[in-house]
Design a protein around this motif. Sequence first.
Motif, PDB file in Angstrom:
ATOM      1  N   GLU A 114       3.521   9.628  -9.140  1.00  0.00           N
ATOM      2  CA  GLU A 114       2.123   9.335  -8.770  1.00  0.00           C
ATOM      3  C   GLU A 114       1.837   7.849  -8.814  1.00  0.00           C
ATOM      4  OE1 GLU A 114      -2.392  10.301 -10.417  1.00  0.00           O
ATOM      5  OE2 GLU A 114      -0.687  11.484 -11.116  1.00  0.00           O
ATOM      6  N   ILE A 115       2.280   7.166  -9.889  1.00  0.00           N
ATOM      7  CA  ILE A 115       2.029   5.720 -10.017  1.00  0.00           C
ATOM      8  C   ILE A 115       3.193   4.932  -9.431  1.00  0.00           C
ATOM      9  CG2 ILE A 115       1.761   3.857 -11.696  1.00  0.00           C
ATOM     10  CD1 ILE A 115       0.138   5.696 -13.412  1.00  0.00           C
ATOM     11  N   GLY A 116       4.415   5.427  -9.601  1.00  0.00           N
ATOM     12  CA  GLY A 116       5.578   4.705  -9.114  1.00  0.00           C
ATOM     13  C   GLY A 116       5.560   4.453  -7.618  1.00  0.00           C
ATOM     14  N   ARG A 117       5.017   5.410  -6.831  1.00  0.00           N
ATOM     15  CA  ARG A 117       4.984   5.222  -5.377  1.00  0.00           C
ATOM     16  C   ARG A 117       4.052   4.093  -4.957  1.00  0.00           C
ATOM     17  NH1 ARG A 117       4.592   9.948  -2.950  1.00  0.00           N
ATOM     18  NH2 ARG A 117       3.807   9.142  -0.988  1.00  0.00           N
ATOM     19  N   LYS A 118       3.142   3.639  -5.863  1.00  0.00           N
ATOM     20  CA  LYS A 118       2.197   2.564  -5.523  1.00  0.00           C
ATOM     21  C   LYS A 118       2.581   1.227  -6.143  1.00  0.00           C
ATOM     22  CE  LYS A 118      -1.688   5.837  -5.150  1.00  0.00           C
ATOM     23  NZ  LYS A 118      -3.017   6.188  -5.662  1.00  0.00           N
ATOM     24  N   LEU A 119       3.759   1.122  -6.778  1.00  0.00           N
ATOM     25  CA  LEU A 119       4.172  -0.139  -7.391  1.00  0.00           C
ATOM     26  C   LEU A 119       4.569  -1.143  -6.313  1.00  0.00           C
ATOM     27  CD1 LEU A 119       6.310   1.181 -10.383  1.00  0.00           C
ATOM     28  CD2 LEU A 119       4.000   0.231 -10.475  1.00  0.00           C
ATOM     29  N   PRO A 120       4.116  -2.387  -6.389  1.00  0.00           N
ATOM     30  CA  PRO A 120       4.416  -3.379  -5.363  1.00  0.00           C
ATOM     31  C   PRO A 120       5.759  -4.059  -5.586  1.00  0.00           C
ATOM     32  CG  PRO A 120       2.883  -4.297  -6.948  1.00  0.00           C
ATOM     33  CD  PRO A 120       3.123  -2.885  -7.381  1.00  0.00           C
ATOM     34  N   THR A 121       6.864  -3.277  -5.617  1.00  0.00           N
ATOM     35  CA  THR A 121       8.199  -3.829  -5.754  1.00  0.00           C
ATOM     36  C   THR A 121       8.824  -4.036  -4.387  1.00  0.00           C
ATOM     37  OG1 THR A 121       9.029  -1.587  -6.008  1.00  0.00           O
ATOM     38  CG2 THR A 121       8.553  -2.802  -8.024  1.00  0.00           C
ATOM     39  N   ALA A 122       9.917  -4.841  -4.370  1.00  0.00           N
ATOM     40  CA  ALA A 122      10.524  -5.187  -3.094  1.00  0.00           C
ATOM     41  C   ALA A 122      11.228  -4.008  -2.442  1.00  0.00           C
ATOM     42  CB  ALA A 122      11.519  -6.331  -3.300  1.00  0.00           C
ATOM     43  N   ASP A 123      11.818  -3.095  -3.273  1.00  0.00           N
ATOM     44  CA  ASP A 123      12.579  -1.984  -2.719  1.00  0.00           C
ATOM     45  C   ASP A 123      11.788  -0.694  -2.654  1.00  0.00           C
ATOM     46  OD1 ASP A 123      12.389  -1.790  -5.441  1.00  0.00           O
ATOM     47  OD2 ASP A 123      14.425  -1.030  -5.733  1.00  0.00           O
ATOM     48  N   ASN A 124      10.469  -0.743  -2.828  1.00  0.00           N
ATOM     49  CA  ASN A 124       9.653   0.474  -2.752  1.00  0.00           C
ATOM     50  C   ASN A 124       9.523   0.884  -1.288  1.00  0.00           C
ATOM     51  OD1 ASN A 124       7.773   2.529  -2.908  1.00  0.00           O
ATOM     52  ND2 ASN A 124       6.446   1.456  -4.345  1.00  0.00           N
ATOM     53  N   PRO A 125      10.025   2.057  -0.900  1.00  0.00           N
ATOM     54  CA  PRO A 125       9.961   2.443   0.524  1.00  0.00           C
ATOM     55  C   PRO A 125       8.544   2.679   1.025  1.00  0.00           C
ATOM     56  CG  PRO A 125      10.710   4.293  -0.825  1.00  0.00           C
ATOM     57  CD  PRO A 125      10.637   3.089  -1.732  1.00  0.00           C
ATOM     58  N   HIS A 126       7.585   2.951   0.102  1.00  0.00           N
ATOM     59  CA  HIS A 126       6.209   3.228   0.529  1.00  0.00           C
ATOM     60  C   HIS A 126       5.429   1.963   0.897  1.00  0.00           C
ATOM     61  CE1 HIS A 126       6.757   7.368  -0.741  1.00  0.00           C
ATOM     62  NE2 HIS A 126       7.240   6.930  -1.905  1.00  0.00           N
ATOM     63  N   GLN A 127       5.852   0.781   0.356  1.00  0.00           N
ATOM     64  CA  GLN A 127       5.207  -0.492   0.653  1.00  0.00           C
ATOM     65  C   GLN A 127       3.676  -0.396   0.490  1.00  0.00           C
ATOM     66  OE1 GLN A 127       6.700  -3.483   1.306  1.00  0.00           O
ATOM     67  NE2 GLN A 127       8.572  -2.405   0.731  1.00  0.00           N
ATOM     68  N   PRO A 128       3.182  -0.216  -0.732  1.00  0.00           N
ATOM     69  CA  PRO A 128       1.739  -0.048  -0.941  1.00  0.00           C
ATOM     70  C   PRO A 128       0.965  -1.326  -0.599  1.00  0.00           C
ATOM     71  CG  PRO A 128       2.852  -0.335  -3.023  1.00  0.00           C
ATOM     72  CD  PRO A 128       3.932  -0.212  -2.008  1.00  0.00           C
ATOM     73  N   THR A 129      -0.260  -1.140  -0.181  1.00  0.00           N
ATOM     74  CA  THR A 129      -1.118  -2.275   0.131  1.00  0.00           C
ATOM     75  C   THR A 129      -1.812  -2.779  -1.123  1.00  0.00           C
ATOM     76  OG1 THR A 129      -2.962  -0.805   0.614  1.00  0.00           O
ATOM     77  CG2 THR A 129      -1.510  -1.368   2.449  1.00  0.00           C
ATOM     78  N   LEU A 130      -2.483  -3.941  -0.982  1.00  0.00           N
ATOM     79  CA  LEU A 130      -3.182  -4.522  -2.123  1.00  0.00           C
ATOM     80  C   LEU A 130      -4.272  -3.588  -2.626  1.00  0.00           C
ATOM     81  CD1 LEU A 130      -3.754  -6.974  -3.963  1.00  0.00           C
ATOM     82  CD2 LEU A 130      -5.255  -7.873  -2.170  1.00  0.00           C
TER      83      LEU A 130
END
Length: 487
Positions: A387-403
């Motif tokens: 739930e929280i991990g998918r919104k983390l602004p890391t470089a390798d996150n495939p979801h690429q969350p917005t600000l």
Amino acid sequence: MKTYFKTFAIITLSLLLTNCRKAPNSSRLQKSYEEAVKLHQAGNLNDAVFHYQSTALQCQYYPKDSLTYWWKAMCGQGEIWKEKNFLDYAQSDFEAVQQFAVRHRLDTAEYIACRKLTLIALEQQDYSKAKAYALRAHQISIKTPMSQEVTENQENERILSGSAYAIAYEKNIPDTMYRQLKRLSANTSLEIQTIALKLLSLYEIQGSGLQTHLLQYLRSQNEFSNQRFQKFTDASEREKKQLIAERDTIAAKQKNTLFISLTIFTLLLGSSLYAMADHRRKHELDRIRLILNQKEQTIHILEEKQESSEKLLSRLKEKEERMAELERRAQKLDEMQKLFGDRKEYMEKATQKMEELNTLKDQIQQKEKEWETTEQQLRNRLLYSMEIGRKLPTADNPHQPTLKEYTNLIATDEKKILFLKEIDYCFNNFASGLQKITPSLTMYDVVHCCLFRLGIRTSDIATMCSLANSTISCRRKRLEAKMEAKT
């Protein structure tokens, strides 16, 4: 030294023969998938998810078998998410399987995915989707002949989805379907029974306002929730016991490894001492032979002086003795040359074996690094599905969350606790282990340590925690000072 090299070669070959394993006949994909199914059936859900994801990830390296094992692994993972009541994750996996099956024309895979999506849509009260998935599964079963074991309960799901669609859009249910729905309210499957009772209660409330099935539905729903919670609790308890058993097994293996290392070291030391003693004994024998040869020459000289009258006979005898001595020395010289040739050949073979061992060692180290990288990627991917991990602004996150998505993501204590639970779940209790090692760390300190470890920028951390950049920098310096003081 010859004995030393023989002993070393024997010990090395024994270790190689002991550690050799027969290559499995089945492929890696099949082995990984069977291990996942075994863990799933045993109730070890977390390890089963890991092996399912490993199977799906390896499919890109085995394109010939990927059509068979990828959708099976994804369906198995979706089943586990459904058992844990993570319906969004389960829906995502089964939708991916459906799209994959449509693209590659895999009717069986699409049929299984549609049936699972029907039940998930019914639980999420998305009745239009449930009806569409049930009709698609029905069409596939008509077009493609399947066994009764595979198509079991398909008609029940179609009745439930059709009734739910009619109730949702306030349409009348035909008498035949209503009787079938009442029959399903007494089904042996608690899940189907609960859904049927729920639909009957809604239909009666919309129509006549009666509540004859409402109490029965509440009881069935309570029993179904308790059963699902009990399964999840039992699975967690089994996984806990298994982790304890694995920890004990690893400790025992470490003790055995230490004992074997000490035994090998003792054998090598004993062999070295024996080789040194043998070399010293040979050197002493050579010295004694040299002294004896010198004494023999002195005796011959004295005998020549004493036997001057028999000079000719003595010379003949001396020549005969010298010829015999030369023959013996030539024979010894041939034996020494042969022995030296065997030793040289043995040294070349030993050198070749050592080079092969070094090459094998480098290959093993390379494989270990590849597995470590794969494990880290899988753990990160598991975190990015939370739930929280998918919104983390890391470089390798495939979801690429917005600000907007990660602003104030973990600003509250509840979000921080949930974030630490996800870190523990994905990284083998990293957060709780850090707090045990350094008890002086607070919950906020542990949260920031986890964020720093994931490589998130200071400005993004400040946005997620609703703090200033300077505050995050000061906390980083304070935590580094704490860790240095601890070490």
